[in-house]
Scaffold this active site. Structure first.
Site, PDB file in Angstrom:
ATOM      1  N   GLU A  52      36.697  24.760  38.461  1.00 23.93           N
ATOM      2  CA  GLU A  52      35.884  25.966  38.209  1.00 23.93           C
ATOM      3  C   GLU A  52      35.283  26.541  39.502  1.00 23.93           C
ATOM      4  O   GLU A  52      34.160  27.038  39.523  1.00 23.93           O
ATOM      5  CB  GLU A  52      34.844  25.695  37.117  1.00 23.93           C
ATOM      6  CG  GLU A  52      35.557  25.321  35.816  1.00 23.93           C
ATOM      7  CD  GLU A  52      34.757  25.434  34.556  1.00 23.93           C
ATOM      8  OE1 GLU A  52      33.792  26.205  34.528  1.00 23.93           O
ATOM      9  OE2 GLU A  52      35.140  24.769  33.576  1.00 23.93           O
TER      10      GLU A  52
HETATM   11  N1  COS Z   1      31.571  39.513  37.972  1.00 18.97           N
HETATM   12  C1  COS Z   1      32.135  40.726  37.844  1.00 18.97           C
HETATM   13  N2  COS Z   1      33.054  41.219  38.692  1.00 18.97           N
HETATM   14  C2  COS Z   1      33.424  40.429  39.709  1.00 18.97           C
HETATM   15  C3  COS Z   1      32.889  39.140  39.911  1.00 18.97           C
HETATM   16  C4  COS Z   1      31.916  38.696  38.987  1.00 18.97           C
HETATM   17  N3  COS Z   1      31.350  37.480  39.068  1.00 18.97           N
HETATM   18  N4  COS Z   1      33.450  38.595  41.009  1.00 18.97           N
HETATM   19  C5  COS Z   1      34.314  39.496  41.494  1.00 18.97           C
HETATM   20  N5  COS Z   1      34.297  40.609  40.698  1.00 18.97           N
HETATM   21  C6  COS Z   1      35.042  41.843  40.876  1.00 18.97           C
HETATM   22  C7  COS Z   1      34.685  42.466  42.226  1.00 18.97           C
HETATM   23  O1  COS Z   1      33.535  43.282  42.116  1.00 18.97           O
HETATM   24  C8  COS Z   1      35.916  43.261  42.531  1.00 18.97           C
HETATM   25  O2  COS Z   1      35.901  44.485  41.830  1.00 18.97           O
HETATM   26  P1  COS Z   1      36.131  45.899  42.625  1.00 18.97           P
HETATM   27  O3  COS Z   1      37.533  45.801  43.180  1.00 18.97           O
HETATM   28  O4  COS Z   1      35.980  46.918  41.556  1.00 18.97           O
HETATM   29  O5  COS Z   1      35.099  45.960  43.681  1.00 18.97           O
HETATM   30  C9  COS Z   1      37.039  42.415  41.933  1.00 18.97           C
HETATM   31  O6  COS Z   1      36.438  41.588  40.947  1.00 18.97           O
HETATM   32  C10 COS Z   1      37.721  41.543  42.965  1.00 18.97           C
HETATM   33  O7  COS Z   1      36.726  40.753  43.572  1.00 18.97           O
HETATM   34  P2  COS Z   1      36.817  40.228  45.060  1.00 18.97           P
HETATM   35  O8  COS Z   1      37.294  41.321  45.962  1.00 18.97           O
HETATM   36  O9  COS Z   1      35.516  39.575  45.386  1.00 18.97           O
HETATM   37  O10 COS Z   1      38.002  39.155  44.928  1.00 18.97           O
HETATM   38  P3  COS Z   1      38.504  38.066  45.932  1.00 18.97           P
HETATM   39  O11 COS Z   1      39.967  38.029  45.872  1.00 18.97           O
HETATM   40  O12 COS Z   1      37.833  38.217  47.259  1.00 18.97           O
HETATM   41  O13 COS Z   1      37.999  36.696  45.227  1.00 18.97           O
HETATM   42  C11 COS Z   1      36.526  34.913  44.675  1.00 18.97           C
HETATM   43  C12 COS Z   1      36.678  36.397  44.974  1.00 18.97           C
HETATM   44  C13 COS Z   1      36.967  34.049  45.819  1.00 18.97           C
HETATM   45  C14 COS Z   1      35.040  34.703  44.445  1.00 18.97           C
HETATM   46  C15 COS Z   1      37.324  34.572  43.386  1.00 18.97           C
HETATM   47  O14 COS Z   1      38.712  34.678  43.611  1.00 18.97           O
HETATM   48  C16 COS Z   1      37.034  33.185  42.834  1.00 18.97           C
HETATM   49  O15 COS Z   1      35.981  32.949  42.225  1.00 18.97           O
HETATM   50  N6  COS Z   1      37.974  32.278  43.033  1.00 18.97           N
HETATM   51  C17 COS Z   1      37.893  30.926  42.456  1.00 18.97           C
HETATM   52  C18 COS Z   1      38.474  30.925  41.095  1.00 18.97           C
HETATM   53  C19 COS Z   1      38.251  29.623  40.446  1.00 18.97           C
HETATM   54  O16 COS Z   1      37.129  29.274  40.103  1.00 18.97           O
HETATM   55  N7  COS Z   1      39.332  28.878  40.230  1.00 18.97           N
HETATM   56  C20 COS Z   1      39.285  27.659  39.540  1.00 18.97           C
HETATM   57  C21 COS Z   1      40.130  27.804  38.340  1.00 18.97           C
HETATM   58  S1  COS Z   1      39.358  27.615  36.862  1.00 18.97           S
HETATM   59  S2  COS Z   1      39.343  25.648  36.662  1.00 18.97           S
END
Ligand code: COS
Length: 380
Positions: free
Chosen positions: A363
């Site tokens: 997660e």
């Molecule tokens: N709530 C709402 N929207 C969100 C958000 C959140 N918590 N986090 C990101 N977004 C939105 C952003 O606002 C962005 O939207 P816009 O393009 O309209 O601005 C879009 O989603 C893409 O976000 P971002 O550019 O931040 O994406 P990244 O590719 O940089 O990734 C991380 C961000 C690294 C934080 C994300 O990929 C992540 O959490 N990765 C881990 C996933 C995970 O937990 N994997 C484990 C699997 S489940 S066991």
């Protein structure tokens, strides 16, 4: 500010503690060895309301708050983190995802069964090449008018073999990046949906983890969650709540190991006294007690934020980052305090040490939590 738990919270915590001690503790070592978790225990957790803790009673849930959820997660995790991950995924990724973002028809069809434990759910985001980099989804969902066709592979899926309902994240339009991703409800048994063999894991060995394969799976359009392109935000928002659950799991693993180490140190004698009287051990206990309490505060704050309707992206990431670090470090210390006994299974701490590791990975890894937190700080 009030640090006291309500009478109701105390009752819920005691019920979870009682269930963990009487139902989960017997057989936990055997389940870890055999990599199993019996259906009868899943049913009992459903009967106690642990599988739909925060779900509205009109959908069969317990209607409790997030504070209750973390109290239950901590108590279950002190004893059996394989049970608690099943509870966490079903509650905060599957039930919450459907309740918050599903259509009324989806809630009626799936949520009440999931909330009562009649069936359980799985959340399918990770792929062989898309774990932390969640926007790089290779699983595709091609729009065919009244249905989508899903193709791809999902990895390390908790409840992967046992679930009946799967929330699957897939790329519909690659050119739109994160805005071209959708989330779908896929049912077990849909043609082309295959469950791979169970993973042989370091920890949480009782939990059911599989690779899933989708080969031209036809998913009706009404099974898409939210508007077209909502899937990535759906995953992120849902994972923020999931991280509260995993933070509470990490807290429980740490607290469980600490309680065992404290008890052992008051019984075991060396150099003519109980080992807790040696400063080398006493200082370890002091660090454990302090840092576990600090982790508990962060977990409670994240749950409180959720209950208040505040944004909890950062507080959940902070709670998971810190609680998982505490779990890893202090389960190692609990093994050390147990000496040779810590290295054998009957003393439980070696299992808790193995179980702790995954809380720094799933997660969202420790490194991902730091991305979320640092972006939040800089944005403000
Ligand atoms: N709530 C709402 N929207 C969100 C958000 C959140 N918590 N986090 C990101 N977004 C939105 C952003 O606002 C962005 O939207 P816009 O393009 O309209 O601005 C879009 O989603 C893409 O976000 P971002 O550019 O931040 O994406 P990244 O590719 O940089 O990734 C991380 C961000 C690294 C934080 C994300 O990929 C992540 O959490 N990765 C881990 C996933 C995970 O937990 N994997 C484990 C699997 S489940 S066991």
């Amino acid at each position: 500010m009030d640090f006291n738990l309500t009478e109701e919270h105390l009752m819920i915590r005691d019920a979870a503690r009682d269930f963990a001690q009487t139902e989960l503790l017997p057989g936990v070592i055997e389940r870890d060895n055999a990599q199993t978790f019996p259906e009868s225990l899943v049913r009992k957790m459903g009967e106690l309301g642990f599988l739909g803790i925060m779900v509205d009673p009109k959908y069969g849930g317990s209607g409790m708050d997030a504070i209750s959820y973390v109290l239950i997660m901590e108590e279950l995790s002190k004893v059996d983190a394989s049970a608690s991950v099943m509870v966490s995924v079903n509650n905060s990724l599957v039930c919450y995802g459907l309740e918050a973002y599903g259509s009324e028809a989806q809630k009626e069809k799936y949520l009440s069964k999931l909330a009562t434990g009649e069936c359980i759910g799985a959340f399918c985001l990770s792929e062989p090449e898309a774990g932390s980099d969640a926007t790089s989804q290779k699983t595709t969902a091609i729009d065919k008018g009244d249905h989508y066709v899903l193709n791809g592979t999902k990895n390390w899926i908790t409840n992967g073999g046992r679930a009946e309902v799967y929330l699957v994240i897939a790329q519909t339009d690659k050119h739109k990046g994160s805005h071209g991703i959708n989330a779908f409800i896929v049912e077990k048994g849909m043609p082309g949906f295959d469950i791979g063999p169970k993973e042989d894991k370091l920890g949480i060995r009782g939990s059911d983890t599989h690779t899933l394969q989708f080969n031209d799976v036809k998913v009706p359009k009404e099974n898409r969650i939210g508007d077209d392109g909502f899937g990535f935000r759906f995953a992120m928002k849902t994972l923020s709540g999931g991280r509260i659950g995993i933070a509470a799991q990490a807290l429980g693993i740490a607290a469980g190991a600490y309680e065992l180490a404290l008890k052992y140190s008051k019984e075991r004698k060396a150099f003519g006294t109980e080992i807790c009287n040696h400063q080398a051990i006493a200082f370890k206990l002091a660090d454990m007690h302090t840092e576990i309490e600090a982790a508990r505060m962060l977990v409670m704050k994240a749950a409180w934020d959720k209950d208040q309707g505040n944004n909890y992206d950062m507080s959940s990431a902070m709670a998971k980052l810190y609680a998982s670090k505490v779990a890893m470090e202090h389960t190692v210390e609990a093994v050390q305090i147990h000496g040779g006994n810590g290295f054998v299974k009957e003393y439980h701490v070696e299992r808790l040490m193995r179980d702790a590791k995954i809380t720094q990975i799933y997660e969202g890894t420790t490194e991902i939590q730091k991305i979320v937190i640092s972006r939040g700080i800089i944005k403000d």
